[in-house]
Design a protein around this motif. Structure first.
Motif, PDB file in Angstrom:
ATOM      1  N   LYS A   2      48.254  31.679  44.620  1.00 55.51           N
ATOM      2  CA  LYS A   2      47.501  31.139  43.486  1.00 55.51           C
ATOM      3  C   LYS A   2      46.526  32.173  42.933  1.00 55.51           C
ATOM      4  O   LYS A   2      46.353  32.296  41.709  1.00 55.51           O
ATOM      5  CB  LYS A   2      46.759  29.876  43.900  1.00 55.51           C
ATOM      6  CG  LYS A   2      47.638  28.649  44.058  1.00 55.51           C
ATOM      7  CD  LYS A   2      46.796  27.430  44.418  1.00 55.51           C
ATOM      8  CE  LYS A   2      47.648  26.172  44.487  1.00 55.51           C
ATOM      9  NZ  LYS A   2      46.830  24.977  44.847  1.00 55.51           N
ATOM     10  N   LYS A   3      45.892  32.907  43.819  1.00 54.93           N
ATOM     11  CA  LYS A   3      44.958  33.949  43.370  1.00 54.93           C
ATOM     12  C   LYS A   3      45.698  35.019  42.574  1.00 54.93           C
ATOM     13  O   LYS A   3      45.204  35.490  41.541  1.00 54.93           O
ATOM     14  CB  LYS A   3      44.258  34.573  44.576  1.00 54.93           C
ATOM     15  CG  LYS A   3      43.208  35.620  44.205  1.00 54.93           C
ATOM     16  CD  LYS A   3      42.498  36.148  45.431  1.00 54.93           C
ATOM     17  CE  LYS A   3      41.449  37.191  45.039  1.00 54.93           C
ATOM     18  NZ  LYS A   3      40.743  37.723  46.233  1.00 54.93           N
ATOM     19  N   ILE A   4      46.896  35.392  43.051  1.00 53.39           N
ATOM     20  CA  ILE A   4      47.705  36.371  42.325  1.00 53.39           C
ATOM     21  C   ILE A   4      48.056  35.837  40.932  1.00 53.39           C
ATOM     22  O   ILE A   4      47.938  36.544  39.924  1.00 53.39           O
ATOM     23  CB  ILE A   4      48.990  36.698  43.113  1.00 53.39           C
ATOM     24  CG1 ILE A   4      48.654  37.466  44.396  1.00 53.39           C
ATOM     25  CG2 ILE A   4      49.948  37.524  42.247  1.00 53.39           C
ATOM     26  CD1 ILE A   4      49.841  37.629  45.332  1.00 53.39           C
ATOM     27  N   MET A   5      48.467  34.577  40.870  1.00 58.67           N
ATOM     28  CA  MET A   5      48.847  33.980  39.589  1.00 58.67           C
ATOM     29  C   MET A   5      47.652  33.902  38.647  1.00 58.67           C
ATOM     30  O   MET A   5      47.777  34.171  37.444  1.00 58.67           O
ATOM     31  CB  MET A   5      49.446  32.588  39.830  1.00 58.67           C
ATOM     32  CG  MET A   5      50.781  32.632  40.560  1.00 58.67           C
ATOM     33  SD  MET A   5      51.340  31.011  41.152  1.00 58.67           S
ATOM     34  CE  MET A   5      51.657  30.184  39.597  1.00 58.67           C
ATOM     35  N   TYR A   6      46.497  33.530  39.184  1.00 56.53           N
ATOM     36  CA  TYR A   6      45.285  33.472  38.351  1.00 56.53           C
ATOM     37  C   TYR A   6      44.980  34.835  37.744  1.00 56.53           C
ATOM     38  O   TYR A   6      44.702  34.958  36.541  1.00 56.53           O
ATOM     39  CB  TYR A   6      44.110  32.987  39.195  1.00 56.53           C
ATOM     40  CG  TYR A   6      42.811  32.900  38.424  1.00 56.53           C
ATOM     41  CD1 TYR A   6      42.443  31.717  37.776  1.00 56.53           C
ATOM     42  CD2 TYR A   6      41.951  33.996  38.329  1.00 56.53           C
ATOM     43  CE1 TYR A   6      41.255  31.632  37.049  1.00 56.53           C
ATOM     44  CE2 TYR A   6      40.770  33.928  37.605  1.00 56.53           C
ATOM     45  CZ  TYR A   6      40.426  32.743  36.971  1.00 56.53           C
ATOM     46  OH  TYR A   6      39.267  32.674  36.246  1.00 56.53           O
ATOM     47  N   ASN A   7      45.068  35.875  38.572  1.00 57.71           N
ATOM     48  CA  ASN A   7      44.770  37.225  38.083  1.00 57.71           C
ATOM     49  C   ASN A   7      45.811  37.704  37.091  1.00 57.71           C
ATOM     50  O   ASN A   7      45.492  38.485  36.174  1.00 57.71           O
ATOM     51  CB  ASN A   7      44.664  38.195  39.258  1.00 57.71           C
ATOM     52  CG  ASN A   7      43.384  38.001  40.059  1.00 57.71           C
ATOM     53  OD1 ASN A   7      42.363  37.604  39.515  1.00 57.71           O
ATOM     54  ND2 ASN A   7      43.446  38.267  41.349  1.00 57.71           N
ATOM     55  N   MET A   8      47.055  37.249  37.245  1.00 57.65           N
ATOM     56  CA  MET A   8      48.089  37.608  36.270  1.00 57.65           C
ATOM     57  C   MET A   8      47.722  37.122  34.874  1.00 57.65           C
ATOM     58  O   MET A   8      48.018  37.788  33.879  1.00 57.65           O
ATOM     59  CB  MET A   8      49.434  36.996  36.682  1.00 57.65           C
ATOM     60  CG  MET A   8      50.159  37.722  37.788  1.00 57.65           C
ATOM     61  SD  MET A   8      51.729  36.874  38.168  1.00 57.65           S
ATOM     62  CE  MET A   8      52.463  38.027  39.335  1.00 57.65           C
ATOM     63  N   VAL A   9      47.091  35.973  34.796  1.00 57.89           N
ATOM     64  CA  VAL A   9      46.776  35.382  33.492  1.00 57.89           C
ATOM     65  C   VAL A   9      45.416  35.836  32.974  1.00 57.89           C
ATOM     66  O   VAL A   9      45.277  36.184  31.790  1.00 57.89           O
ATOM     67  CB  VAL A   9      46.833  33.845  33.570  1.00 57.89           C
ATOM     68  CG1 VAL A   9      46.363  33.217  32.248  1.00 57.89           C
ATOM     69  CG2 VAL A   9      48.244  33.386  33.893  1.00 57.89           C
ATOM     70  N   TYR A  10      44.409  35.885  33.856  1.00 57.76           N
ATOM     71  CA  TYR A  10      43.046  36.079  33.384  1.00 57.76           C
ATOM     72  C   TYR A  10      42.465  37.469  33.666  1.00 57.76           C
ATOM     73  O   TYR A  10      41.416  37.812  33.102  1.00 57.76           O
ATOM     74  CB  TYR A  10      42.147  35.007  33.994  1.00 57.76           C
ATOM     75  CG  TYR A  10      42.510  33.614  33.543  1.00 57.76           C
ATOM     76  CD1 TYR A  10      42.293  33.209  32.228  1.00 57.76           C
ATOM     77  CD2 TYR A  10      43.113  32.704  34.412  1.00 57.76           C
ATOM     78  CE1 TYR A  10      42.634  31.942  31.802  1.00 57.76           C
ATOM     79  CE2 TYR A  10      43.465  31.431  33.992  1.00 57.76           C
ATOM     80  CZ  TYR A  10      43.220  31.050  32.692  1.00 57.76           C
ATOM     81  OH  TYR A  10      43.574  29.792  32.261  1.00 57.76           O
ATOM     82  N   ASN A  11      43.115  38.253  34.502  1.00 58.86           N
ATOM     83  CA  ASN A  11      42.609  39.597  34.821  1.00 58.86           C
ATOM     84  C   ASN A  11      43.757  40.607  34.803  1.00 58.86           C
ATOM     85  O   ASN A  11      43.951  41.365  35.738  1.00 58.86           O
ATOM     86  CB  ASN A  11      41.938  39.605  36.206  1.00 58.86           C
ATOM     87  CG  ASN A  11      40.746  38.671  36.277  1.00 58.86           C
ATOM     88  OD1 ASN A  11      39.808  38.782  35.493  1.00 58.86           O
ATOM     89  ND2 ASN A  11      40.798  37.725  37.203  1.00 58.86           N
ATOM     90  N   ASP A  12      44.475  40.620  33.701  1.00 59.19           N
ATOM     91  CA  ASP A  12      45.722  41.390  33.643  1.00 59.19           C
ATOM     92  C   ASP A  12      45.610  42.634  32.758  1.00 59.19           C
ATOM     93  O   ASP A  12      46.609  43.160  32.284  1.00 59.19           O
ATOM     94  CB  ASP A  12      46.850  40.489  33.124  1.00 59.19           C
ATOM     95  CG  ASP A  12      48.240  41.030  33.441  1.00 59.19           C
ATOM     96  OD1 ASP A  12      48.427  41.591  34.531  1.00 59.19           O
ATOM     97  OD2 ASP A  12      49.127  40.890  32.590  1.00 59.19           O
TER      98      ASP A  12
END
Length: 271
Positions: free
Chosen positions: A92-102
């Motif tokens: 989930k952390k990876i997915m969050y960063n894919m969207v918001y910290n990419d």
């Protein structure tokens, strides 16, 4: 399945937060193949060791729609058993960063995960005591096939019924696999080599193949001869316009409402 269901629910929460419709689960087989390959070979890359891009494997395992891949990775300095909760939270952390910290990936992961063209998703995770690999394959499933895309004696053929999307162009890309591609932070389909059009029409800036059959209304029927002497990985891409009017703002330079509803990749020996 509970792990995958949890991650799909999380992805849909992110999409809905951004005004994008949810996606449904599609057990394509490619996400599981890709994460297990990366774990086994200890390679974190969109490409395999030979430099073959993921769309080839999407087709190879039996998928005849459009797709884009996003991958993530976590490594731990100390080995220990990763239980399901840790894997879910890390994913989930990876997915969050894919969207918001990419920013580092020029927002490519973000736009893949949020693109409203994709209405299905396949997600898989593979891990050991030190590594977690995540694969998210977004799928544009907008064709009901009567005859799956296929190649016979140098001729490409497909027939089906279109669901909502409006086809705009059929293009062919060619990529020559190279092991050095594994170091790339992105992937592409290679060089655009041809476009398909009905008799009497020509592209101005690329080689035009005149189709023997070319129907792209509610019914889709396409037949054409493949370009000869083009070895490597060829990908037939059917690009359609999304008429639904969903508002979103890609950050990576992608065109709004342009949907790849077919990414059919195969090996060609140039004959």
């Amino acid at each position: 399945m509970s792990l995958i269901k949890n991650l799909i629910e999380y992805l849909n929460r992110i999409r809905l937060e951004n005004g994008i419709p949810h996606v449904s689960y599609e057990n394509s087989g490619v996400s599981s193949f890709r994460v297990n390959y990366m774990l086994r070979e200890q390679i974190f890359s969109h490409y395999d060791k030979n430099g073959i891009h993921p769309c080839y494997y999407f087709t190879k395992v039996g998928n005849y729609y459009g797709s884009e891949e996003a991958i993530g990775y976590a490594e731990y300095s100390q080995p220990w058993l990763r239980e399901g909760v840790t894997v879910i939270n890390t994913s989930k952390k990876i997915m969050y960063n894919m969207v918001y910290n990419d920013e580092e990936s020029d927002w490519g992961h973000r736009d893949t995960l949020l693109n409203p063209c994709f209405n299905y998703v396949d997600i898989s995770v593979a891990w050991n005591s030190r590594h977690i690999y995540l694969n998210i394959t977004m799928i544009a499933k907008w064709i009901h096939w009567d005859v799956y895309p296929s190649i016979d004696k140098g001729k490409f053929y497909m027939r089906g019924k279109l669901l909502e999307m409006r086809p705009k162009s059929i293009l062919i890309f060619r990529d020559i696999p190279n092991p050095c591609y594994t170091s790339r932070k992105y992937y592409d389909l290679g060089k655009l080599i041809a476009g398909i059009l009905p008799k009497g029409f020509m592209y101005k800036d690329i080689y035009t193949i005149t189709a023997k059959k070319y129907r792209v209304d509610e019914e889709l029927e396409i037949e054409f001869s493949l370009p000869t002497q083009e070895n490597g990985i060829l990908t037939v891409v059917l690009i359609a316009e999304d008429p639904r009017g969903i508002k979103w703002e890609p950050k990576s330079g992608k065109s709004i409402n342009q949907c790849p509803i077919l990414t059919y990749a195969f090996k060609s020996d140039g004959h």
